[in-house]
Design a protein around this motif. Structure first.
Motif, PDB file in Angstrom:
ATOM      1  N   ILE A   1     -15.830   4.250 -13.924  1.00  0.00           N
ATOM      2  CA  ILE A   1     -16.696   3.395 -13.105  1.00  0.00           C
ATOM      3  C   ILE A   1     -15.976   2.090 -12.759  1.00  0.00           C
ATOM      4  CG2 ILE A   1     -18.915   2.236 -13.028  1.00  0.00           C
ATOM      5  CD1 ILE A   1     -19.939   4.337 -14.966  1.00  0.00           C
ATOM      6  N   SER A   2     -15.182   1.559 -13.704  1.00  0.00           N
ATOM      7  CA  SER A   2     -14.465   0.323 -13.398  1.00  0.00           C
ATOM      8  C   SER A   2     -13.432   0.572 -12.298  1.00  0.00           C
ATOM      9  CB  SER A   2     -13.786  -0.228 -14.649  1.00  0.00           C
ATOM     10  OG  SER A   2     -12.659   0.530 -14.973  1.00  0.00           O
ATOM     11  N   LEU A   3     -12.883   1.788 -12.270  1.00  0.00           N
ATOM     12  CA  LEU A   3     -11.903   2.080 -11.216  1.00  0.00           C
ATOM     13  C   LEU A   3     -12.573   2.290  -9.866  1.00  0.00           C
ATOM     14  CD1 LEU A   3      -9.050   4.320 -12.512  1.00  0.00           C
ATOM     15  CD2 LEU A   3      -9.011   1.989 -11.707  1.00  0.00           C
ATOM     16  N   ILE A   4     -13.827   2.802  -9.869  1.00  0.00           N
ATOM     17  CA  ILE A   4     -14.522   3.002  -8.594  1.00  0.00           C
ATOM     18  C   ILE A   4     -14.645   1.671  -7.862  1.00  0.00           C
ATOM     19  CG2 ILE A   4     -16.764   3.567  -7.580  1.00  0.00           C
ATOM     20  CD1 ILE A   4     -17.034   5.763  -9.601  1.00  0.00           C
ATOM     21  N   ALA A   5     -14.948   0.593  -8.632  1.00  0.00           N
ATOM     22  CA  ALA A   5     -15.049  -0.725  -8.013  1.00  0.00           C
ATOM     23  C   ALA A   5     -13.721  -1.110  -7.371  1.00  0.00           C
ATOM     24  CB  ALA A   5     -15.453  -1.755  -9.064  1.00  0.00           C
ATOM     25  N   LEU A   6     -12.620  -0.799  -8.063  1.00  0.00           N
ATOM     26  CA  LEU A   6     -11.297  -1.105  -7.506  1.00  0.00           C
ATOM     27  C   LEU A   6     -11.046  -0.293  -6.236  1.00  0.00           C
ATOM     28  CD1 LEU A   6      -8.526  -2.504  -8.010  1.00  0.00           C
ATOM     29  CD2 LEU A   6      -7.829  -0.388  -9.073  1.00  0.00           C
ATOM     30  N   LEU A   7     -11.457   0.984  -6.280  1.00  0.00           N
ATOM     31  CA  LEU A   7     -11.191   1.848  -5.128  1.00  0.00           C
ATOM     32  C   LEU A   7     -12.007   1.434  -3.906  1.00  0.00           C
ATOM     33  CD1 LEU A   7     -10.979   5.304  -6.881  1.00  0.00           C
ATOM     34  CD2 LEU A   7      -9.150   3.811  -6.143  1.00  0.00           C
TER      35      LEU A   7
ATOM     36  N   LEU B   1       0.485   1.870 -15.648  1.00  0.00           N
ATOM     37  CA  LEU B   1      -0.642   2.100 -14.743  1.00  0.00           C
ATOM     38  C   LEU B   1      -1.417   0.808 -14.503  1.00  0.00           C
ATOM     39  CD1 LEU B   1      -1.898   4.456 -13.339  1.00  0.00           C
ATOM     40  CD2 LEU B   1      -3.473   4.674 -15.234  1.00  0.00           C
ATOM     41  N   MET B   2      -1.646   0.048 -15.570  1.00  0.00           N
ATOM     42  CA  MET B   2      -2.375  -1.217 -15.400  1.00  0.00           C
ATOM     43  C   MET B   2      -1.575  -2.170 -14.534  1.00  0.00           C
ATOM     44  SD  MET B   2      -4.346  -2.075 -18.888  1.00  0.00           S
ATOM     45  CE  MET B   2      -3.144  -1.522 -20.045  1.00  0.00           C
ATOM     46  N   ALA B   3      -0.247  -2.216 -14.749  1.00  0.00           N
ATOM     47  CA  ALA B   3       0.603  -3.067 -13.918  1.00  0.00           C
ATOM     48  C   ALA B   3       0.525  -2.626 -12.461  1.00  0.00           C
ATOM     49  CB  ALA B   3       2.038  -3.003 -14.418  1.00  0.00           C
ATOM     50  N   THR B   4       0.464  -1.296 -12.241  1.00  0.00           N
ATOM     51  CA  THR B   4       0.428  -0.778 -10.869  1.00  0.00           C
ATOM     52  C   THR B   4      -0.903  -1.065 -10.198  1.00  0.00           C
ATOM     53  OG1 THR B   4       1.888   0.985 -11.565  1.00  0.00           O
ATOM     54  CG2 THR B   4       0.722   1.311  -9.510  1.00  0.00           C
ATOM     55  N   LEU B   5      -2.003  -0.816 -10.921  1.00  0.00           N
ATOM     56  CA  LEU B   5      -3.315  -0.919 -10.287  1.00  0.00           C
ATOM     57  C   LEU B   5      -3.754  -2.365 -10.106  1.00  0.00           C
ATOM     58  CD1 LEU B   5      -5.310   1.901 -12.071  1.00  0.00           C
ATOM     59  CD2 LEU B   5      -4.603   1.840  -9.703  1.00  0.00           C
ATOM     60  N   PHE B   6      -3.465  -3.217 -11.094  1.00  0.00           N
ATOM     61  CA  PHE B   6      -4.052  -4.556 -11.069  1.00  0.00           C
ATOM     62  C   PHE B   6      -3.026  -5.675 -10.894  1.00  0.00           C
ATOM     63  CE2 PHE B   6      -7.211  -2.023 -13.288  1.00  0.00           C
ATOM     64  CZ  PHE B   6      -8.368  -2.422 -12.663  1.00  0.00           C
ATOM     65  N   PHE B   7      -1.761  -5.417 -11.197  1.00  0.00           N
ATOM     66  CA  PHE B   7      -0.783  -6.503 -11.173  1.00  0.00           C
ATOM     67  C   PHE B   7       0.348  -6.265 -10.176  1.00  0.00           C
ATOM     68  CE2 PHE B   7      -3.097  -7.429 -14.919  1.00  0.00           C
ATOM     69  CZ  PHE B   7      -3.018  -8.804 -15.056  1.00  0.00           C
ATOM     70  N   GLY B   8       0.028  -5.588  -9.078  1.00  0.00           N
ATOM     71  CA  GLY B   8       0.990  -5.502  -7.984  1.00  0.00           C
ATOM     72  C   GLY B   8       2.107  -4.496  -8.143  1.00  0.00           C
ATOM     73  N   GLY B   9       2.131  -3.705  -9.204  1.00  0.00           N
ATOM     74  CA  GLY B   9       3.155  -2.675  -9.344  1.00  0.00           C
ATOM     75  C   GLY B   9       4.557  -3.242  -9.262  1.00  0.00           C
ATOM     76  N   TYR B  10       5.354  -2.712  -8.318  1.00  0.00           N
ATOM     77  CA  TYR B  10       6.747  -3.168  -8.214  1.00  0.00           C
ATOM     78  C   TYR B  10       6.893  -4.383  -7.314  1.00  0.00           C
ATOM     79  CZ  TYR B  10       6.384  -0.029  -4.206  1.00  0.00           C
ATOM     80  OH  TYR B  10       5.979   0.602  -3.064  1.00  0.00           O
ATOM     81  N   ASP B  11       5.784  -5.071  -7.025  1.00  0.00           N
ATOM     82  CA  ASP B  11       5.817  -6.297  -6.237  1.00  0.00           C
ATOM     83  C   ASP B  11       6.443  -7.417  -7.079  1.00  0.00           C
ATOM     84  OD1 ASP B  11       5.285  -8.271  -4.384  1.00  0.00           O
ATOM     85  OD2 ASP B  11       3.282  -8.650  -5.182  1.00  0.00           O
ATOM     86  N   ILE B  12       7.505  -8.059  -6.538  1.00  0.00           N
ATOM     87  CA  ILE B  12       8.136  -9.153  -7.286  1.00  0.00           C
ATOM     88  C   ILE B  12       7.430 -10.445  -6.897  1.00  0.00           C
ATOM     89  CG2 ILE B  12      10.329 -10.204  -7.908  1.00  0.00           C
ATOM     90  CD1 ILE B  12      11.631  -7.827  -6.372  1.00  0.00           C
ATOM     91  N   PRO B  13       6.848 -11.180  -7.859  1.00  0.00           N
ATOM     92  CA  PRO B  13       6.132 -12.397  -7.502  1.00  0.00           C
ATOM     93  C   PRO B  13       7.074 -13.471  -6.961  1.00  0.00           C
ATOM     94  CG  PRO B  13       6.204 -12.091  -9.887  1.00  0.00           C
ATOM     95  CD  PRO B  13       6.728 -10.852  -9.281  1.00  0.00           C
ATOM     96  N   PHE B  14       6.574 -14.267  -6.032  1.00  0.00           N
ATOM     97  CA  PHE B  14       7.286 -15.389  -5.405  1.00  0.00           C
ATOM     98  C   PHE B  14       8.482 -14.944  -4.569  1.00  0.00           C
ATOM     99  CE2 PHE B  14       5.465 -17.025  -9.388  1.00  0.00           C
ATOM    100  CZ  PHE B  14       4.488 -17.823  -8.820  1.00  0.00           C
ATOM    101  N   VAL B  15       8.533 -13.662  -4.190  1.00  0.00           N
ATOM    102  CA  VAL B  15       9.643 -13.168  -3.376  1.00  0.00           C
ATOM    103  C   VAL B  15       9.057 -12.355  -2.234  1.00  0.00           C
ATOM    104  CG1 VAL B  15      11.579 -11.568  -3.324  1.00  0.00           C
ATOM    105  CG2 VAL B  15      11.307 -13.095  -5.257  1.00  0.00           C
ATOM    106  N   ASN B  16       9.570 -12.562  -1.025  1.00  0.00           N
ATOM    107  CA  ASN B  16       9.145 -11.733   0.096  1.00  0.00           C
ATOM    108  C   ASN B  16      10.110 -10.553   0.211  1.00  0.00           C
ATOM    109  OD1 ASN B  16       8.480 -10.570   2.502  1.00  0.00           O
ATOM    110  ND2 ASN B  16       7.990 -12.511   3.493  1.00  0.00           N
ATOM    111  N   GLU B  17       9.650  -9.370  -0.178  1.00  0.00           N
ATOM    112  CA  GLU B  17      10.543  -8.207  -0.263  1.00  0.00           C
ATOM    113  C   GLU B  17      11.144  -7.835   1.084  1.00  0.00           C
ATOM    114  OE1 GLU B  17       7.804  -8.340  -1.993  1.00  0.00           O
ATOM    115  OE2 GLU B  17       8.145  -7.581  -4.017  1.00  0.00           O
TER     116      GLU B  17
END
Lengths: 166, 357
Positions: free
Chosen positions: B171-177, B267-283
């Motif tokens: 149910i918590s993931l449904i909200a994310l989806l 999985l938590m890093a991917t779903l909630f923390f941007g996955g392979y997104d590097i913070p403060f950098v424009n890929e």
């Protein structure tokens, strides 16, 4: 034979073989495990029809939830073929005849239906994809969908009422 | 020969990727066991393992060798086939989830784009659910086949805990989806890129803090980690569902827990923390100046750093919080987390509807 056909025949053989093993296993826990394998084979067929949502929901609901509860009950009762009371021989015969008649009727009904003239669209239909399925369920079939959810709710309420009676 | 008309390069590429991901998961899980002992030592003011190799770095290999060389006992009264199947299933289901996690953006090898994800399926999140719900079977089958009362009790405890917490997790993931509108993990990661304030505002944790908290608690329960390790509570159930196991079969059960921990952290890093997104950098800008390969590589490192932070959090909690009692566990799952997750879902749905108008 291309890969699709090989997969189809493999999954079909797997499904039928495991379904037979469900019936023939003497240990009920083994039966449940074979039944899980049947669900996996059927999910494989769904994927080949490009119905990925159905495939995975089939696994989550049947193999993941319902079969766990089956396993729960069987493990707790600890049924053994030695200690279980054996059924009457005539009852077994009657069961075989009844099951065989059902098979006969199903085959006869399918033989004259139009289903056999329709070719299955392998991996082409898009109705099984989550987007289309959701749209169809919540627009064309919204009333039956909601009614069936009320049915589940009443089953849940019933279970709670039975559980509280002690 | 229709059979040979397959894109062999694709098959080869995926095969290499699978081997790398599985080996990396095993390697990271191996060193997670070491890190766990070191973290425990730091928290309890001890030194931890420091004899095998420099800083005790060879300790996991020593542990592994010890497990392999021990006598492998299959109890006489056990159900032999299922006794062997149990740890195998636990291991397989632990590794299967890694197939849908996007480990980085695509590589560019001589004009051929190679996505760093084994399978980008359009039901990625549901696939994870399917595999997680299969994870119960390893514990249940292992516990039942041992033919031991403690094992059976522990297996039933573990299974009921996992199915209870799966509900709140779903149910918590449904909200994310509802926010992402897609079940593909790759799309979810790409949507989180390029938000305000150095990219941090794009991450889903900003929009779903409660959902993340519920997901985190449920992930602890699904991995059978303290404070939810009731299925191996050694003070009440001797050793839990793997009491009769010895040698590498026991090793598989213990190891599957660490792989589960690694995968759920990723999985938590991917779903909630941007996955392979590097913070403060424009890929996108970086890819133009440095080329896509280096950016993809940096992305993998970013994901791994986030994952390692979560693994550390798992350990930190384990050595800080005491175990729940069984009724408290069920109370938390059914009476607190599920209503909370339902409220979160309803509010998210209402806000999404309101904003779309």
């Amino acid at each position: 034979m291309n890969i699709t056909e090989i997969l189809f025949w493999f999954l079909t053989a797997l499904a039928i073989l495991s379904a037979l093993m469900v019936v023939f296993s003497r240990n009920p826990v083994h039966s449940v495990l074979w039944l899980i394998l049947v669900f996996f084979a059927i999910s494989g067929h769904y994927i080949m029809l490009n119905a990925q949502f159905l495939a995975i929901v089939n696994l989550i609901v049947y193999a993941g939830a319902i079969m766990v509860l089956f396993l729960f009950v069987i493990m707790l009762m600890n049924m053994n073929s030695d200690s279980e009371p054996q059924k009457n021989k005539w009852l077994k015969m009657a069961g075989t005849v009844a099951g065989g008649s059902l098979l006969l009727i199903l085959v006869a009904a399918l033989k004259n239906s139009e289903v056999q003239y329709q070719k299955v669209e392998g991996a082409q239909g898009t109705i099984g994809l989550i987007h289309n399925l959701g749209k169809t369920l919540f627009t064309d079939y919204v009333v039956p969908f909601e009614i069936s959810s009320v049915l589940f709710l009443s089953a849940m309420v019933g279970a709670v009422v039975i559980g509280k009676k002690d | 020969m229709d059979l040979l008309l397959v894109d062999w390069a694709l098959v080869f590429e995926k095969l290499i990727l699978i081997v790398i991901v599985v080996l990396a998961s095993l390697g990271i899980a191996l060193y997670t066991t070491f890190a766990e002992r070191k973290v425990a030592a730091v928290i309890q003011d001890r030194r931890g393992p420091n004899r095998a190799g420099p800083f005790g770095l060879l300790q996991p290999f020593a542990d592994g060798l010890k497990l392999i060389f021990k006598e492998d006992i299959i109890p006489l009264t056990s159900n032999k086939a299922l006794f062997v199947l149990g740890p195998g299933l636990a291991m397989v289901t632990a590794l299967l989830t890694s197939a849908v996690i996007p480990w980085g953006s695509a590589l560019d090898l001589d004009g051929r784009t190679v996505p760093l994800q084994i399978a980008d399926i359009n039901i990625g999140v549901l696939y994870i659910f399917g595999v997680v719900s299969m994870g119960v079977y390893g514990v249940m089958i292992g516990g039942w086949a041992s033919n031991n009362k403690f094992s059976l009790l522990a297996a039933i405890r573990g299974a009921s805990q996992i199915i209870s917490y799966e509900l709140a997790m779903g149910i918590s993931l449904i909200a994310l989806l509802m926010l992402t509108g897609s079940l593909s993990l790759k799309t979810i990661v790409e949507q989180q890129m390029g938000g305000g304030w150095g990219g941090l505002l794009g991450w889903n944790i900003i929009y779903q803090p409660l959902g993340f908290l519920i997901f985190l608690i449920c992930a602890f329960a699904e991995c059978n980690r303290t404070p939810f390790d009731l299925s191996e509570a050694e003070s009440e159930l001797n050793f839990g569902y793997h009491q009769e196991y010895s040698s590498m079969k026991l090793g598989f059960f213990l190891f599957a827990e660490y792989i589960n921990m690694f995968i759920s952290s990723a999985l938590m890093a991917t779903l909630f923390f941007g996955g392979y997104d590097i913070p403060f950098v424009n890929e996108a800008n970086l890819a133009q100046s440095w080329g896509p390969n280096i950016v993809a590589f940096l992305g993998v490192i970013a994901l791994l750093v986030k994952t390692v932070l979560f693994i550390f959090f798992f350990m930190w909690v384990r050595w800080t919080v005491p175990r729940f009692r069984y009724d408290q566990l069920m109370d938390l799952g059914w009476k607190k987390l599920i209503p909370l997750a339902l409220a979160n879902m309803l509010i998210t749905g209402a806000v999404v509807l309101w904003l779309n108008k």
